[in-house]
Motif scaffolding. Structure first.
Motif, PDB file in Angstrom:
ATOM      1  N   GLN A  44     -14.765  -0.115 -28.869  1.00 41.45           N
ATOM      2  CA  GLN A  44     -16.059  -0.736 -29.142  1.00 41.45           C
ATOM      3  C   GLN A  44     -16.356  -1.889 -28.209  1.00 41.45           C
ATOM      4  OE1 GLN A  44     -16.215  -1.786 -33.257  1.00 41.45           O
ATOM      5  NE2 GLN A  44     -15.795   0.280 -33.929  1.00 41.45           N
ATOM      6  N   GLY A  45     -15.593  -2.052 -27.177  1.00 46.70           N
ATOM      7  CA  GLY A  45     -15.844  -3.127 -26.235  1.00 46.70           C
ATOM      8  C   GLY A  45     -14.669  -4.057 -26.098  1.00 46.70           C
ATOM      9  N   PRO A  46     -14.745  -4.917 -25.100  1.00 47.66           N
ATOM     10  CA  PRO A  46     -13.629  -5.829 -24.829  1.00 47.66           C
ATOM     11  C   PRO A  46     -13.527  -6.951 -25.855  1.00 47.66           C
ATOM     12  CG  PRO A  46     -15.461  -6.261 -23.347  1.00 47.66           C
ATOM     13  CD  PRO A  46     -15.839  -5.052 -24.154  1.00 47.66           C
ATOM     14  N   HIS A  47     -12.371  -7.537 -25.897  1.00 46.48           N
ATOM     15  CA  HIS A  47     -12.097  -8.665 -26.794  1.00 46.48           C
ATOM     16  C   HIS A  47     -12.427  -9.955 -26.048  1.00 46.48           C
ATOM     17  CE1 HIS A  47      -9.871  -6.615 -30.149  1.00 46.48           C
ATOM     18  NE2 HIS A  47     -10.012  -5.646 -29.262  1.00 46.48           N
ATOM     19  N   LEU A  48     -13.672 -10.379 -26.163  1.00 44.04           N
ATOM     20  CA  LEU A  48     -14.180 -11.557 -25.459  1.00 44.04           C
ATOM     21  C   LEU A  48     -14.445 -12.687 -26.444  1.00 44.04           C
ATOM     22  CD1 LEU A  48     -16.722  -9.756 -23.102  1.00 44.04           C
ATOM     23  CD2 LEU A  48     -14.423 -10.585 -22.542  1.00 44.04           C
ATOM     24  N   PRO A  49     -14.458 -13.944 -25.953  1.00 40.71           N
ATOM     25  CA  PRO A  49     -14.682 -15.067 -26.866  1.00 40.71           C
ATOM     26  C   PRO A  49     -16.137 -15.198 -27.302  1.00 40.71           C
ATOM     27  CG  PRO A  49     -14.479 -15.863 -24.618  1.00 40.71           C
ATOM     28  CD  PRO A  49     -14.200 -14.385 -24.577  1.00 40.71           C
ATOM     29  N   LEU A  50     -16.306 -15.576 -28.553  1.00 43.30           N
ATOM     30  CA  LEU A  50     -17.616 -15.917 -29.103  1.00 43.30           C
ATOM     31  C   LEU A  50     -17.687 -17.437 -29.118  1.00 43.30           C
ATOM     32  CD1 LEU A  50     -20.282 -15.186 -30.532  1.00 43.30           C
ATOM     33  CD2 LEU A  50     -18.995 -15.252 -32.689  1.00 43.30           C
ATOM     34  N   ARG A  51     -18.511 -17.977 -28.235  1.00 46.20           N
ATOM     35  CA  ARG A  51     -18.656 -19.429 -28.138  1.00 46.20           C
ATOM     36  C   ARG A  51     -19.788 -19.889 -29.032  1.00 46.20           C
ATOM     37  NH1 ARG A  51     -18.527 -21.485 -22.071  1.00 46.20           N
ATOM     38  NH2 ARG A  51     -18.490 -23.428 -23.216  1.00 46.20           N
ATOM     39  N   PRO A  52     -19.695 -21.043 -29.615  1.00 43.22           N
ATOM     40  CA  PRO A  52     -18.729 -22.122 -29.413  1.00 43.22           C
ATOM     41  C   PRO A  52     -17.530 -22.062 -30.353  1.00 43.22           C
ATOM     42  CG  PRO A  52     -20.485 -22.955 -30.784  1.00 43.22           C
ATOM     43  CD  PRO A  52     -20.822 -21.502 -30.453  1.00 43.22           C
ATOM     44  N   LEU A  53     -17.408 -21.004 -31.143  1.00 42.07           N
ATOM     45  CA  LEU A  53     -16.317 -20.934 -32.124  1.00 42.07           C
ATOM     46  C   LEU A  53     -14.980 -20.547 -31.508  1.00 42.07           C
ATOM     47  CD1 LEU A  53     -18.223 -19.113 -34.996  1.00 42.07           C
ATOM     48  CD2 LEU A  53     -17.752 -21.548 -34.770  1.00 42.07           C
TER      49      LEU A  53
END
Length: 86
Positions: free
Chosen positions: A6-15
């Motif tokens: 389902q897609g890459p494991h990228l950061p959700l900012r600002p959390l």
């Protein structure tokens, strides 16, 4: 049966949580992907993670300035795991 990608494991900012699995970023899957991506450039990996640590510290301090994030925990989370084993 395995889940479809389902897609890459990228950061959700600002959390600074993983957009895909909700774990603190870099999550285990993101770490494996980063190690693979930077397999021949450990210095580049450290620079990338250092920049992420800098951005995360600023974001997390804005979200909760008192007492703010624990510096040692952030170091371990962003850079400590990526050090080469001797």
């Amino acid at each position: 049966m395995d889940e479809p990608e389902q897609g890459p494991h990228l950061p959700l900012r600002p959390l600074w949580i993983c957009r895909r699995c909700g774990q603190p970023w870099p999550c285990a899957v993101a770490r494996l992907a980063l190690l693979a991506e930077y397999r021949d450039d450990r210095v580049g990996l450290s620079v990338h993670l250092g920049a992420a640590l800098f951005a995360a510290t600023a974001d997390l301090c804005r979200l909760d300035p008192n007492p703010g994030p624990d510096p040692a925990a952030l170091f371990a989370r962003f850079l400590g795991w990526a050090r080469p084993r001797l």
